[in-house]
Design a protein around this motif. Structure first.
Motif, short mmCIF file in Angstrom:
data_model
loop_
_atom_site.label_atom_id
_atom_site.label_comp_id
_atom_site.label_asym_id
_atom_site.label_seq_id
_atom_site.Cartn_x
_atom_site.Cartn_y
_atom_site.Cartn_z
N GLU A 28 -2.19 11.39 -20.83
CA GLU A 28 -3.41 10.61 -21.07
C GLU A 28 -3.54 9.48 -20.05
O GLU A 28 -2.62 8.68 -19.86
CB GLU A 28 -3.36 10.04 -22.49
CG GLU A 28 -4.69 9.48 -22.95
CD GLU A 28 -4.67 9.14 -24.42
OE1 GLU A 28 -5.76 8.93 -24.98
OE2 GLU A 28 -3.57 9.07 -25.01
N GLU A 29 -4.67 9.42 -19.40
CA GLU A 29 -4.91 8.43 -18.35
C GLU A 29 -5.18 7.04 -18.92
O GLU A 29 -5.88 6.89 -19.93
CB GLU A 29 -6.11 8.84 -17.49
CG GLU A 29 -5.92 10.08 -16.66
CD GLU A 29 -7.16 10.38 -15.85
OE1 GLU A 29 -7.23 9.92 -14.70
OE2 GLU A 29 -8.06 11.06 -16.36
N ILE A 30 -4.66 6.04 -18.25
CA ILE A 30 -4.96 4.65 -18.56
C ILE A 30 -5.89 4.08 -17.49
O ILE A 30 -6.97 3.57 -17.79
CB ILE A 30 -3.68 3.80 -18.63
CG1 ILE A 30 -2.73 4.36 -19.69
CG2 ILE A 30 -4.02 2.35 -18.93
CD1 ILE A 30 -3.22 4.24 -21.10
N VAL A 31 -5.47 4.18 -16.22
CA VAL A 31 -6.23 3.63 -15.10
C VAL A 31 -6.05 4.52 -13.88
O VAL A 31 -4.95 4.98 -13.59
CB VAL A 31 -5.77 2.19 -14.76
CG1 VAL A 31 -6.35 1.73 -13.43
CG2 VAL A 31 -6.14 1.22 -15.86
N ARG A 32 -7.15 4.79 -13.16
CA ARG A 32 -7.08 5.32 -11.81
C ARG A 32 -7.30 4.16 -10.85
O ARG A 32 -8.05 3.23 -11.15
CB ARG A 32 -8.17 6.38 -11.57
CG ARG A 32 -8.04 7.62 -12.45
CD ARG A 32 -9.12 8.61 -12.11
NE ARG A 32 -9.16 9.74 -13.04
CZ ARG A 32 -9.99 10.77 -12.95
NH1 ARG A 32 -10.86 10.80 -11.94
NH2 ARG A 32 -9.97 11.73 -13.85
N GLY A 33 -6.65 4.21 -9.69
CA GLY A 33 -6.77 3.08 -8.78
C GLY A 33 -6.69 3.45 -7.32
O GLY A 33 -6.28 4.55 -6.95
N ARG A 34 -7.12 2.50 -6.48
CA ARG A 34 -7.01 2.61 -5.03
C ARG A 34 -6.57 1.26 -4.49
O ARG A 34 -7.00 0.20 -4.96
CB ARG A 34 -8.36 2.96 -4.40
CG ARG A 34 -8.75 4.43 -4.49
CD ARG A 34 -8.02 5.26 -3.44
NE ARG A 34 -8.29 4.81 -2.07
CZ ARG A 34 -7.59 5.24 -1.02
NH1 ARG A 34 -6.60 6.09 -1.16
NH2 ARG A 34 -7.90 4.79 0.20
N THR A 35 -5.68 1.29 -3.49
CA THR A 35 -5.32 0.07 -2.76
C THR A 35 -5.33 0.32 -1.28
O THR A 35 -5.04 1.45 -0.84
CB THR A 35 -3.91 -0.46 -3.17
OG1 THR A 35 -2.94 0.56 -2.92
CG2 THR A 35 -3.87 -0.86 -4.63
N THR A 36 -5.66 -0.69 -0.51
CA THR A 36 -5.51 -0.64 0.95
C THR A 36 -4.75 -1.90 1.37
O THR A 36 -4.82 -2.94 0.70
CB THR A 36 -6.87 -0.59 1.68
OG1 THR A 36 -7.64 -1.74 1.36
CG2 THR A 36 -7.64 0.67 1.28
N TRP A 37 -4.07 -1.80 2.51
CA TRP A 37 -3.17 -2.86 2.94
C TRP A 37 -3.41 -3.18 4.41
O TRP A 37 -3.79 -2.31 5.20
CB TRP A 37 -1.72 -2.44 2.73
CG TRP A 37 -1.43 -2.10 1.29
CD1 TRP A 37 -1.84 -0.99 0.59
CD2 TRP A 37 -0.70 -2.90 0.37
NE1 TRP A 37 -1.41 -1.05 -0.70
CE2 TRP A 37 -0.71 -2.22 -0.87
CE3 TRP A 37 -0.02 -4.13 0.46
CZ2 TRP A 37 -0.07 -2.72 -2.00
CZ3 TRP A 37 0.60 -4.63 -0.66
CH2 TRP A 37 0.57 -3.93 -1.88
N LYS A 38 -3.19 -4.43 4.78
CA LYS A 38 -3.35 -4.86 6.18
C LYS A 38 -2.09 -5.57 6.64
O LYS A 38 -1.33 -6.13 5.84
CB LYS A 38 -4.56 -5.80 6.32
CG LYS A 38 -4.44 -7.08 5.54
CD LYS A 38 -5.70 -7.92 5.67
CE LYS A 38 -5.60 -9.19 4.85
NZ LYS A 38 -6.85 -10.00 4.94
N SER A 39 -1.84 -5.50 7.94
CA SER A 39 -0.63 -6.08 8.51
C SER A 39 -0.59 -7.60 8.29
O SER A 39 -1.60 -8.29 8.39
CB SER A 39 -0.56 -5.78 10.02
OG SER A 39 0.54 -6.45 10.61
N ARG A 40 0.59 -8.11 8.00
CA ARG A 40 0.76 -9.55 7.83
C ARG A 40 0.63 -10.30 9.15
O ARG A 40 0.43 -11.52 9.18
CB ARG A 40 2.14 -9.85 7.23
CG ARG A 40 2.30 -9.35 5.80
CD ARG A 40 3.66 -9.74 5.24
NE ARG A 40 3.84 -9.23 3.89
CZ ARG A 40 3.45 -9.87 2.79
NH1 ARG A 40 2.86 -11.05 2.90
NH2 ARG A 40 3.65 -9.34 1.60
N ASN A 41 0.71 -9.60 10.26
CA ASN A 41 0.64 -10.23 11.58
C ASN A 41 -0.78 -10.40 12.10
O ASN A 41 -0.99 -11.01 13.14
CB ASN A 41 1.44 -9.41 12.60
CG ASN A 41 2.91 -9.33 12.23
OD1 ASN A 41 3.48 -10.29 11.73
ND2 ASN A 41 3.53 -8.17 12.48
N VAL A 42 -1.75 -9.83 11.37
CA VAL A 42 -3.14 -9.91 11.82
C VAL A 42 -3.70 -11.30 11.48
O VAL A 42 -3.57 -11.75 10.35
CB VAL A 42 -4.00 -8.82 11.16
CG1 VAL A 42 -5.46 -9.00 11.55
CG2 VAL A 42 -3.49 -7.45 11.57
#
Length: 339
Positions: free
Chosen positions: A325-339
């Motif tokens: 049984e599903e609770i949450v669907r999700g998406r994440t994106t990440w960026k470099s800490r050096n930017v």
């Protein structure tokens, strides 16, 4: 699609009591007669209102409003509040956590509802109180451009717009009050709102649209197989919100638990989207699944494989449930800490 409103079993009391040591002083509250009565070593506050019943809690809240930082903007169609980042709001990288951002958004939204349509401390409207309903989120997207740090002073704006026939959207922006630097934006959508509640919320609708229309919400496909999995995640009593289910910020934390260490070390969370399917109960055990975008995989020095675009699809589901049984669907994106 998750409904905006769900019944709750507990009833809410409109009576407040005070001990004999507590003093309540109310001067000239409109035309209402205030009586303070002592009985059995306790005090009860009673009101006789000329037009409508006003609870003691409402009077106390209005007396405290002068000390709040929040103010209505755009003729009441928006709300603005100033927050100072505390030490407990930052993580190991000395930046505010995503949990802190979620809590700021929730805090200002409740204050907006309280000031705009006389909602209660849970942010629900009088019509929802009448029918014992609470808000349930359909989806939420948060985008962070620059993370605030400790002792930063943040100016948070929020406003509400209609979405379809029986839906509404919350919008937020976060800026550094001193520098004016734009730091984050967010959008949350509710649907299937009862007409009585829509009439109440429409009083504070804003004509302002989403900031630069950057917060987009695309349908998230369900994960079948996942490269990374965290099992046996259990909510604690402190994770339960006013709607008797687990708080929204806990779902975000569970999603991030499955992110590989290589990403957490060199990258910051840039966007997070949650698509809610059902509420999680305290008694349930959760499994967090995480799958990197296939088209952008690359090899690390240690032979590990991770994706260069740093995009991930997530799924929270009930563990041990044959139906998954599903609770949450999700998406994440990440960026470099050096930017």
């Amino acid at each position: 699609m998750a409904s905006i409103c769900a019944p709750i079993s507990s009833t809410r009391s409109t009576r407040s009591s005070f001990t004999t040591e507590q003093k309540l002083i109310i001067f000239g509250y409109k035309t209402n007669e205030v009586l303070l009565l002592k009985k059995n070593c306790s005090c009860s506050l009673r009101l006789r209102a000329s037009s409508s019943d006003i609870t003691p809690k409402m009077i106390i809240r209005q007396l405290a409003d002068r000390h709040r930082r929040g103010t209505a903007i755009e003729g009441g169609g928006g709300f603005r509040q100033v927050f100072v980042v505390r030490q407990c709001d930052v993580g190991a990288d000395k930046n505010v956590t995503i949990e802190c951002i979620f809590n700021l958004l929730q805090d200002i939204t409740i204050n907006h509802m309280m000031s705009g349509i006389n909602g209660d401390e849970s942010g629900v409207s009088p019509g929802m109180l009448k029918h014992n309903l609470v808000w349930n989120v359909a989806n939420l997207t948060v985008e962070v451009d620059n993370y605030p740090g400790w002792d930063d002073v943040l100016e948070v704006d929020t406003w509400i717009t209609p979405s379809g026939k029986l839906g509404v959207q919350n919008h937020w922006t976060i800026r550094n009050l001193v520098t004016g630097e734009f730091q984050a934006r967010a959008r949350r959508r509710f649907s299937n709102i009862p007409s009585e509640v829509m009439d109440e919320v429409s009083q504070i609708f804003s004509e302002k649209k989403d900031v630069e229309e950057k917060c987009t919400t695309e349908k998230i496909e369900k994960l079948v197989d996942a490269k990374y999995t965290m099992r046996n995640l259990k909510p604690e009593r402190s994770d339960r919100g006013t709607n008797k289910y687990v708080k929204n910020v806990k779902y975000a934390n569970w999603m991030l638990e499955a992110i590989p260490e290589e990403i957490l070390k060199d990258y910051q969370l840039s966007t997070i989207t949650l698509e809610y399917k059902k509420g999680c109960r305290i008694s349930e055990t959760i499994q967090s699944l995480c799958e990197p975008d296939k088209d952008d995989e690359r090899h690390g020095e240690d032979g590990s494989i991770y994706n260069s675009s740093n995009g991930f699809t997530h799924l929270l589901q009930v563990e041990g449930d044959e139906k998954n049984e599903e609770i949450v669907r999700g998406r994440t994106t990440w960026k470099s800490r050096n930017v």
